[in-house]
Write a protein that holds these residues in place. Structure first.
Motif, PDB file in Angstrom:
ATOM      1  N   THR A  17       0.983  -1.096  -0.130  1.00 53.99           N
ATOM      2  CA  THR A  17      -0.036  -0.043  -0.030  1.00 53.99           C
ATOM      3  C   THR A  17       0.986   1.283   0.049  1.00 53.99           C
ATOM      4  OG1 THR A  17      -0.040   0.334   2.410  1.00 53.99           O
ATOM      5  CG2 THR A  17      -1.754  -1.218   1.434  1.00 53.99           C
ATOM      6  N   PRO A  18       0.386   2.271  -0.051  1.00 54.60           N
ATOM      7  CA  PRO A  18       1.330   3.503   0.004  1.00 54.60           C
ATOM      8  C   PRO A  18       2.101   3.597   1.393  1.00 54.60           C
ATOM      9  CG  PRO A  18      -0.930   4.331  -0.853  1.00 54.60           C
ATOM     10  CD  PRO A  18      -0.937   2.838  -0.752  1.00 54.60           C
ATOM     11  N   ASP A  19       1.579   3.124   2.103  1.00 52.59           N
ATOM     12  CA  ASP A  19       2.382   3.173   3.672  1.00 52.59           C
ATOM     13  C   ASP A  19       3.270   1.892   4.106  1.00 52.59           C
ATOM     14  OD1 ASP A  19       1.049   5.226   4.310  1.00 52.59           O
ATOM     15  OD2 ASP A  19      -1.130   4.210   4.727  1.00 52.59           O
ATOM     16  N   GLU A  20       3.193   0.759   3.235  1.00 51.97           N
ATOM     17  CA  GLU A  20       3.720  -0.485   3.643  1.00 51.97           C
ATOM     18  C   GLU A  20       4.091  -1.559   2.448  1.00 51.97           C
ATOM     19  OE1 GLU A  20       1.770  -2.074   7.130  1.00 51.97           O
ATOM     20  OE2 GLU A  20       0.287  -2.935   5.749  1.00 51.97           O
ATOM     21  N   TYR A  21       4.834  -1.829   2.481  1.00 53.08           N
ATOM     22  CA  TYR A  21       5.318  -3.168   1.515  1.00 53.08           C
ATOM     23  C   TYR A  21       5.665  -4.336   2.535  1.00 53.08           C
ATOM     24  CZ  TYR A  21       7.791  -5.427  -2.757  1.00 53.08           C
ATOM     25  OH  TYR A  21       8.147  -6.245  -3.400  1.00 53.08           O
ATOM     26  N   ILE A  22       4.675  -5.282   2.279  1.00 54.00           N
ATOM     27  CA  ILE A  22       4.853  -6.546   3.380  1.00 54.00           C
ATOM     28  C   ILE A  22       5.232  -7.639   2.558  1.00 54.00           C
ATOM     29  CG2 ILE A  22       3.540  -7.951   5.003  1.00 54.00           C
ATOM     30  CD1 ILE A  22       3.953  -5.173   6.099  1.00 54.00           C
ATOM     31  N   VAL A  23       6.241  -8.560   3.199  1.00 52.50           N
ATOM     32  CA  VAL A  23       6.671  -9.709   2.698  1.00 52.50           C
ATOM     33  C   VAL A  23       6.339 -10.680   3.956  1.00 52.50           C
ATOM     34  CG1 VAL A  23       8.403 -11.213   1.824  1.00 52.50           C
ATOM     35  CG2 VAL A  23       8.580  -8.862   1.099  1.00 52.50           C
ATOM     36  N   LEU A  24       5.665 -11.985   3.672  1.00 49.23           N
ATOM     37  CA  LEU A  24       5.085 -12.557   4.683  1.00 49.23           C
ATOM     38  C   LEU A  24       5.367 -13.943   4.341  1.00 49.23           C
ATOM     39  CD1 LEU A  24       3.180 -12.932   7.244  1.00 49.23           C
ATOM     40  CD2 LEU A  24       1.236 -13.141   5.354  1.00 49.23           C
ATOM     41  N   ALA A  25       5.844 -14.972   5.340  1.00 51.25           N
ATOM     42  CA  ALA A  25       6.033 -16.206   5.161  1.00 51.25           C
ATOM     43  C   ALA A  25       5.119 -16.911   6.070  1.00 51.25           C
ATOM     44  CB  ALA A  25       7.655 -16.667   5.645  1.00 51.25           C
ATOM     45  N   LEU A  26       4.401 -17.941   5.510  1.00 49.31           N
ATOM     46  CA  LEU A  26       3.680 -18.836   6.152  1.00 49.31           C
ATOM     47  C   LEU A  26       4.071 -20.217   6.126  1.00 49.31           C
ATOM     48  CD1 LEU A  26       0.354 -17.509   4.565  1.00 49.31           C
ATOM     49  CD2 LEU A  26       0.965 -16.841   6.655  1.00 49.31           C
ATOM     50  N   ASP A  27       3.896 -21.150   6.866  1.00 51.85           N
ATOM     51  CA  ASP A  27       4.106 -22.363   6.825  1.00 51.85           C
ATOM     52  C   ASP A  27       2.977 -23.273   5.948  1.00 51.85           C
ATOM     53  OD1 ASP A  27       2.001 -23.181   8.575  1.00 51.85           O
ATOM     54  OD2 ASP A  27       3.206 -23.721  10.272  1.00 51.85           O
ATOM     55  N   HIS A  28       3.202 -24.551   5.573  1.00 54.46           N
ATOM     56  CA  HIS A  28       1.796 -25.081   4.827  1.00 54.46           C
ATOM     57  C   HIS A  28       0.850 -25.367   5.336  1.00 54.46           C
ATOM     58  CE1 HIS A  28       4.603 -25.151   1.086  1.00 54.46           C
ATOM     59  NE2 HIS A  28       5.623 -25.594   1.861  1.00 54.46           N
ATOM     60  N   ASP A  29       0.760 -25.098   6.646  1.00 52.78           N
ATOM     61  CA  ASP A  29      -0.672 -25.038   7.356  1.00 52.78           C
ATOM     62  C   ASP A  29      -1.213 -23.855   7.508  1.00 52.78           C
ATOM     63  OD1 ASP A  29      -0.543 -27.957   7.805  1.00 52.78           O
ATOM     64  OD2 ASP A  29       0.634 -27.835   9.594  1.00 52.78           O
ATOM     65  N   GLY A  30      -0.531 -22.778   6.962  1.00 53.71           N
ATOM     66  CA  GLY A  30      -1.146 -21.317   6.856  1.00 53.71           C
ATOM     67  C   GLY A  30      -0.999 -20.617   8.112  1.00 53.71           C
ATOM     68  N   HIS A  31       0.303 -20.928   9.080  1.00 52.48           N
ATOM     69  CA  HIS A  31       0.744 -20.279  10.151  1.00 52.48           C
ATOM     70  C   HIS A  31       1.562 -19.174   9.816  1.00 52.48           C
ATOM     71  CE1 HIS A  31      -1.048 -24.073  12.021  1.00 52.48           C
ATOM     72  NE2 HIS A  31      -1.496 -23.196  12.437  1.00 52.48           N
ATOM     73  N   LEU A  38       8.993  -3.473   4.232  1.00 49.35           N
ATOM     74  CA  LEU A  38      10.074  -2.635   3.379  1.00 49.35           C
ATOM     75  C   LEU A  38       9.713  -1.351   3.375  1.00 49.35           C
ATOM     76  CD1 LEU A  38      10.591  -5.486   0.712  1.00 49.35           C
ATOM     77  CD2 LEU A  38      11.842  -5.228   2.796  1.00 49.35           C
ATOM     78  N   GLY A  39       8.688  -0.711   3.972  1.00 50.77           N
ATOM     79  CA  GLY A  39       8.381   0.606   4.084  1.00 50.77           C
ATOM     80  C   GLY A  39       7.410   0.970   3.069  1.00 50.77           C
ATOM     81  N   PRO A  40       7.225   2.126   2.805  1.00 54.44           N
ATOM     82  CA  PRO A  40       6.401   2.667   1.891  1.00 54.44           C
ATOM     83  C   PRO A  40       6.437   2.175   0.611  1.00 54.44           C
ATOM     84  CG  PRO A  40       7.173   4.666   3.115  1.00 54.44           C
ATOM     85  CD  PRO A  40       8.072   3.233   3.450  1.00 54.44           C
ATOM     86  N   SER A  41       5.314   1.961  -0.226  1.00 55.32           N
ATOM     87  CA  SER A  41       5.336   1.652  -1.640  1.00 55.32           C
ATOM     88  C   SER A  41       4.779   2.831  -2.512  1.00 55.32           C
ATOM     89  CB  SER A  41       4.673   0.449  -1.760  1.00 55.32           C
ATOM     90  OG  SER A  41       4.428   0.070  -3.232  1.00 55.32           O
ATOM     91  N   ARG A  42       5.589   3.512  -3.287  1.00 55.90           N
ATOM     92  CA  ARG A  42       5.165   4.509  -4.285  1.00 55.90           C
ATOM     93  C   ARG A  42       5.287   3.850  -5.649  1.00 55.90           C
ATOM     94  NH1 ARG A  42       3.807   6.140   0.093  1.00 55.90           N
ATOM     95  NH2 ARG A  42       4.915   7.440   1.354  1.00 55.90           N
ATOM     96  N   VAL A  43       4.225   3.322  -6.171  1.00 56.42           N
ATOM     97  CA  VAL A  43       4.356   2.895  -7.678  1.00 56.42           C
ATOM     98  C   VAL A  43       3.024   3.583  -8.351  1.00 56.42           C
ATOM     99  CG1 VAL A  43       5.454   0.950  -7.118  1.00 56.42           C
ATOM    100  CG2 VAL A  43       3.011   0.801  -6.844  1.00 56.42           C
ATOM    101  N   ALA A  44       3.226   3.754  -9.521  1.00 56.40           N
ATOM    102  CA  ALA A  44       2.477   4.598 -10.363  1.00 56.40           C
ATOM    103  C   ALA A  44       0.986   3.782 -10.704  1.00 56.40           C
ATOM    104  CB  ALA A  44       3.048   4.892 -11.675  1.00 56.40           C
ATOM    105  N   HIS A  45       0.826   2.768 -10.602  1.00 59.47           N
ATOM    106  CA  HIS A  45      -0.506   2.121 -10.803  1.00 59.47           C
ATOM    107  C   HIS A  45      -0.700   0.796 -10.124  1.00 59.47           C
ATOM    108  CE1 HIS A  45      -0.734   4.272 -14.785  1.00 59.47           C
ATOM    109  NE2 HIS A  45       0.519   3.766 -14.990  1.00 59.47           N
ATOM    110  N   GLY A  46      -0.191   1.246  -8.650  1.00 59.71           N
ATOM    111  CA  GLY A  46      -0.454  -0.056  -7.833  1.00 59.71           C
ATOM    112  C   GLY A  46       0.594  -1.002  -7.681  1.00 59.71           C
ATOM    113  N   PHE A  47       0.326  -1.827  -6.658  1.00 65.01           N
ATOM    114  CA  PHE A  47       1.651  -2.882  -6.382  1.00 65.01           C
ATOM    115  C   PHE A  47       1.216  -4.154  -7.454  1.00 65.01           C
ATOM    116  CE2 PHE A  47       2.957  -6.870  -4.185  1.00 65.01           C
ATOM    117  CZ  PHE A  47       4.237  -6.430  -4.243  1.00 65.01           C
ATOM    118  N   GLY A  48       2.391  -4.690  -7.937  1.00 65.74           N
ATOM    119  CA  GLY A  48       2.302  -5.931  -8.899  1.00 65.74           C
ATOM    120  C   GLY A  48       3.670  -6.620  -9.117  1.00 65.74           C
ATOM    121  N   ALA A  49       4.607  -6.139  -8.376  1.00 68.51           N
ATOM    122  CA  ALA A  49       5.853  -7.085  -8.627  1.00 68.51           C
ATOM    123  C   ALA A  49       5.863  -8.386  -7.792  1.00 68.51           C
ATOM    124  CB  ALA A  49       7.186  -6.280  -8.180  1.00 68.51           C
TER     125      ALA A  49
END
Length: 180
Positions: A17-31, A38-49
């Motif tokens: 979002t404009p306020d945060e760039y989140i990377v999340l790891a889950l185990d295979h049970d969803g925990h 990684l901090g704010p995200s400033r992308v012209a057309h929204g996030f997509g990488a």
């Protein structure tokens, strides 16, 4: 939207979002195992990488408007192993792996400002970078780089103004020769 990545231990997802760039790891049970902002995200057309997993590394493209970076996170802990500072424009790519005959694997990224960049996945050091895209007007790297034999292909373009497809032979670039 980005695409998740998975290995035998975890599922990795990212969103921004404009306020945060989140990377999340889950185990295979969803925990949840770990979460990194990684901090704010400033992308012209929204996030997509999209991120990828290489060995025990989560590779995160974070090219955005202005201050940017390429990031390597430890897949087990989320700790930053390396961070390559960049300055540029938004890019919506998924990096890929190039494996030269007899050589070490390279992470490949595309971006209008930087062109095509090769990073050493173990250290985060740049192997080479080729500023190859037209600069007479604004563009954006939306399509992800691909490897075809001994070539790396990258695309860039902007609306109906110009669209580019380039092919480079990394072994020639690394030796300072012209592109393919």
């Amino acid at each position: 939207s980005s695409t998740p990545a998975v290995d035998q231990h975890r599922l990795y997802i990212s969103w921004a979002t404009p306020d945060e760039y989140i990377v999340l790891a889950l185990d295979h049970d969803g925990h949840e195992i770990w979460r990194v902002n990684l901090g704010p995200s400033r992308v012209a057309h929204g996030f997509g990488a999209s991120l990828i997993v290489y060995d025990d590394l989560v590779v995160v493209p974070n090219d955005q408007e202005g201050t940017s970076s390429l990031v390597g996170l430890d897949s087990a802990t989320g700790a930053t192993r390396w961070k390559v500072p960049r300055q540029g424009k938004s890019s919506y790519i998924t990096p890929c792996i190039y494996r030269p005959d007899g050589g070490a694997a390279e992470l490949i990224f595309t971006n209008w400002n930087h062109g095509i960049t090769s990073i050493n996945p173990k250290t985060g050091e740049m192997n080479w970078e080729l500023d190859i895209f037209e600069k007479s007007h604004a563009e954006s790297a939306i399509g992800s780089p691909i490897v075809a034999g001994d070539l790396v292909l990258g695309t860039c373009g902007w609306l109906g103004v110009r669209k580019e497809v380039v092919a480079i032979r990394p072994s020639s670039v690394a030796r300072g020769k012209d592109v393919a």
